[in-house]
Design a protein around this motif. Structure first.
Motif, mmCIF file in Angstrom:
data_model
loop_
_atom_site.group_PDB
_atom_site.id
_atom_site.type_symbol
_atom_site.label_atom_id
_atom_site.label_comp_id
_atom_site.label_asym_id
_atom_site.label_seq_id
_atom_site.Cartn_x
_atom_site.Cartn_y
_atom_site.Cartn_z
ATOM 1 N N PRO A 147 77.002 64.194 34.669
ATOM 2 C CA PRO A 147 76.452 62.876 34.327
ATOM 3 C C PRO A 147 76.714 62.410 32.900
ATOM 4 C CG PRO A 147 74.696 64.499 34.484
ATOM 5 C CD PRO A 147 75.935 65.170 34.970
ATOM 6 N N THR A 148 77.011 63.327 31.967
ATOM 7 C CA THR A 148 77.235 62.865 30.584
ATOM 8 C C THR A 148 78.683 63.069 30.130
ATOM 9 O OG1 THR A 148 76.515 65.021 29.734
ATOM 10 C CG2 THR A 148 74.843 63.292 29.834
ATOM 11 N N SER A 149 79.514 63.562 31.030
ATOM 12 C CA SER A 149 80.885 63.898 30.627
ATOM 13 C C SER A 149 81.707 62.651 30.299
ATOM 14 C CB SER A 149 81.530 64.673 31.787
ATOM 15 O OG SER A 149 82.883 64.784 31.589
ATOM 16 N N GLY A 150 82.326 62.653 29.119
ATOM 17 C CA GLY A 150 83.213 61.557 28.719
ATOM 18 C C GLY A 150 82.504 60.272 28.343
ATOM 19 N N LEU A 151 81.178 60.328 28.168
ATOM 20 C CA LEU A 151 80.455 59.096 27.808
ATOM 21 C C LEU A 151 80.424 58.908 26.299
ATOM 22 C CD1 LEU A 151 77.288 59.046 30.118
ATOM 23 C CD2 LEU A 151 79.678 58.602 30.666
ATOM 24 N N ASP A 152 80.311 57.642 25.861
ATOM 25 C CA ASP A 152 80.101 57.362 24.443
ATOM 26 C C ASP A 152 78.735 57.942 24.044
ATOM 27 O OD1 ASP A 152 78.052 54.851 24.616
ATOM 28 O OD2 ASP A 152 79.478 54.862 26.267
ATOM 29 N N VAL A 153 78.552 58.116 22.737
ATOM 30 C CA VAL A 153 77.337 58.792 22.237
ATOM 31 C C VAL A 153 76.064 58.081 22.702
ATOM 32 C CG1 VAL A 153 76.093 59.438 20.129
ATOM 33 C CG2 VAL A 153 78.574 59.681 20.251
ATOM 34 N N GLU A 154 76.077 56.722 22.630
ATOM 35 C CA GLU A 154 74.860 55.980 22.993
ATOM 36 C C GLU A 154 74.532 56.166 24.481
ATOM 37 O OE1 GLU A 154 75.040 51.728 22.834
ATOM 38 O OE2 GLU A 154 72.849 51.571 22.916
ATOM 39 N N SER A 155 75.559 56.047 25.329
ATOM 40 C CA SER A 155 75.311 56.181 26.773
ATOM 41 C C SER A 155 74.847 57.591 27.104
ATOM 42 C CB SER A 155 76.583 55.871 27.578
ATOM 43 O OG SER A 155 76.902 54.516 27.463
ATOM 44 N N ALA A 156 75.478 58.593 26.480
ATOM 45 C CA ALA A 156 75.084 59.980 26.759
ATOM 46 C C ALA A 156 73.623 60.184 26.379
ATOM 47 C CB ALA A 156 75.992 60.950 26.001
ATOM 48 N N SER A 157 73.211 59.586 25.252
ATOM 49 C CA SER A 157 71.831 59.767 24.812
ATOM 50 C C SER A 157 70.856 59.035 25.751
ATOM 51 C CB SER A 157 71.748 59.306 23.361
ATOM 52 O OG SER A 157 70.534 58.762 23.078
ATOM 53 N N ILE A 158 71.228 57.832 26.226
ATOM 54 C CA ILE A 158 70.370 57.092 27.169
ATOM 55 C C ILE A 158 70.220 57.898 28.464
ATOM 56 C CG2 ILE A 158 70.297 55.024 28.659
ATOM 57 C CD1 ILE A 158 71.679 53.501 26.297
ATOM 58 N N VAL A 159 71.337 58.445 28.934
ATOM 59 C CA VAL A 159 71.300 59.215 30.194
ATOM 60 C C VAL A 159 70.447 60.470 30.014
ATOM 61 C CG1 VAL A 159 72.719 60.563 31.813
ATOM 62 C CG2 VAL A 159 73.483 58.292 31.078
ATOM 63 N N ARG A 160 70.645 61.191 28.895
ATOM 64 C CA ARG A 160 69.844 62.417 28.665
ATOM 65 C C ARG A 160 68.356 62.100 28.607
ATOM 66 N NH1 ARG A 160 73.742 63.715 24.585
ATOM 67 N NH2 ARG A 160 75.311 64.982 25.618
ATOM 68 N N SER A 161 67.993 61.005 27.885
ATOM 69 C CA SER A 161 66.562 60.662 27.769
ATOM 70 C C SER A 161 65.976 60.372 29.138
ATOM 71 C CB SER A 161 66.331 59.408 26.925
ATOM 72 O OG SER A 161 66.966 59.515 25.753
ATOM 73 N N LYS A 162 66.734 59.620 29.952
ATOM 74 C CA LYS A 162 66.209 59.275 31.279
ATOM 75 C C LYS A 162 66.060 60.540 32.134
ATOM 76 C CE LYS A 162 64.854 56.878 34.776
ATOM 77 N NZ LYS A 162 63.456 56.478 34.849
ATOM 78 N N LEU A 163 67.031 61.436 32.028
ATOM 79 C CA LEU A 163 66.940 62.662 32.825
ATOM 80 C C LEU A 163 65.733 63.491 32.396
ATOM 81 C CD1 LEU A 163 70.705 63.676 33.196
ATOM 82 C CD2 LEU A 163 69.220 62.604 34.883
ATOM 83 N N LYS A 164 65.452 63.503 31.095
ATOM 84 C CA LYS A 164 64.265 64.240 30.626
ATOM 85 C C LYS A 164 63.001 63.619 31.190
ATOM 86 C CE LYS A 164 65.926 65.735 26.217
ATOM 87 N NZ LYS A 164 65.973 65.274 24.857
ATOM 88 N N ARG A 165 62.956 62.280 31.218
ATOM 89 C CA ARG A 165 61.751 61.604 31.760
ATOM 90 C C ARG A 165 61.594 61.889 33.252
ATOM 91 N NH1 ARG A 165 63.028 57.471 28.273
ATOM 92 N NH2 ARG A 165 63.970 56.181 29.882
#
Ligand code: ATP
Length: 206
Positions: A147-165
């Motif tokens: 889910p975070t592979s090859g994403l820009d830093v902002e998108s990777a961080s948005i995806v990680r935060s949502k996955l944590k929630r």
């Protein structure tokens, strides 16, 4: 479970269980069979041997019961490239017969891109669109390939935060990733697929 493509054995004795509400990370070398396993879990592929139980039902027999409860996002999501982000979100929500939840759109910070054609969107925006669409209808099990592979830093961080929630909300999540740090941070348990033997081992209670 076992799975081969022709003579090529990919999974050869992969076995694990996961409790509801837990998150599992699947790791392994390139070509170890991570995507193959995720597709089996998402009921897109069938194992050659073995059994798969999802929500305590036989996944090979109770397909429609199970498919209503799971969402799978592949590494390169199949979005409609000639439509906008908004049109894609509407299309996939209607396809599943559920509402396009604006709070989910907000959580993925997609508002500025709603009018952007998907073909002109970055990989990060495409991934955020696919994840948002997957979450409409509140799946009980979310299956994500890289889910975070090859994403820009902002998108990777948005995806990680949502996955944590999602983890905090008790959604069961299964993720494959090359990025061991992501898995360590996001997952309760890790399944290591051994590309050479085709087997697996589970690291629990981390
Ligand atoms: N449809 C198919 N037909 C034949 N071989 C396939 C097929 N799909 C995958 N393979 C092969 O099976 C092996 C496992 O592929 P898979 O995509 O499951 O691994 P992976 O661990 O996800 O790899 P990566 O980390 O590189 O994405 C690879 O050697 C791949 O080339």
């Amino acid at each position: 479970m076992k799975k081969s493509y022709g003579k090529k054995k990919v999974l050869d004795g992969v076995s694990f269980s996961l409790e509801k509400g837990k998150s599992l990370g699947i790791v392994g070398q390139n070509s170890a069979g991570k995507t193959t396993l995720l597709k089996i879990l998402a009921t897109i592929l069938k194992p050659d041997e073995g059994r798969l139980f999802l929500f305590e039902k036989d996944a090979l027999k109770d397909l429609s019961y199970i498919r209503k409860r799971i969402a799978f996002v592949p590494e390169f999501p199949a979005l409609l490239e000639e439509l906008t982000v908004r049109e894609n979100l509407l299309f996939f929500s209607r396809l599943r017969g559920v509402k396009m939840e604006s709070f989910i759109v907000s959580e993925f910070m997609l508002e500025p891109f709603m009018g952007t054609l998907v073909r002109n969107a970055s990989k990060g925006v495409k991934q955020r669109t696919a994840l948002a669409a997957a979450l409409f209808g509140n799946p009980e099990l979310l299956i994500l390939d890289e889910p975070t592979s090859g994403l820009d830093v902002e998108s990777a961080s948005i995806v990680r935060s949502k996955l944590k929630r999602l983890k905090e909300e008790g959604i069961t999540v299964i993720i494959s990733s090359h990025i061991r740090e992501d898995i360590e941070e996001l997952c309760d348990e890790i399944l290591v697929i051994n590309g050479e033997s085709g087997g697996s081992n589970l690291e629990r209670d981390r």
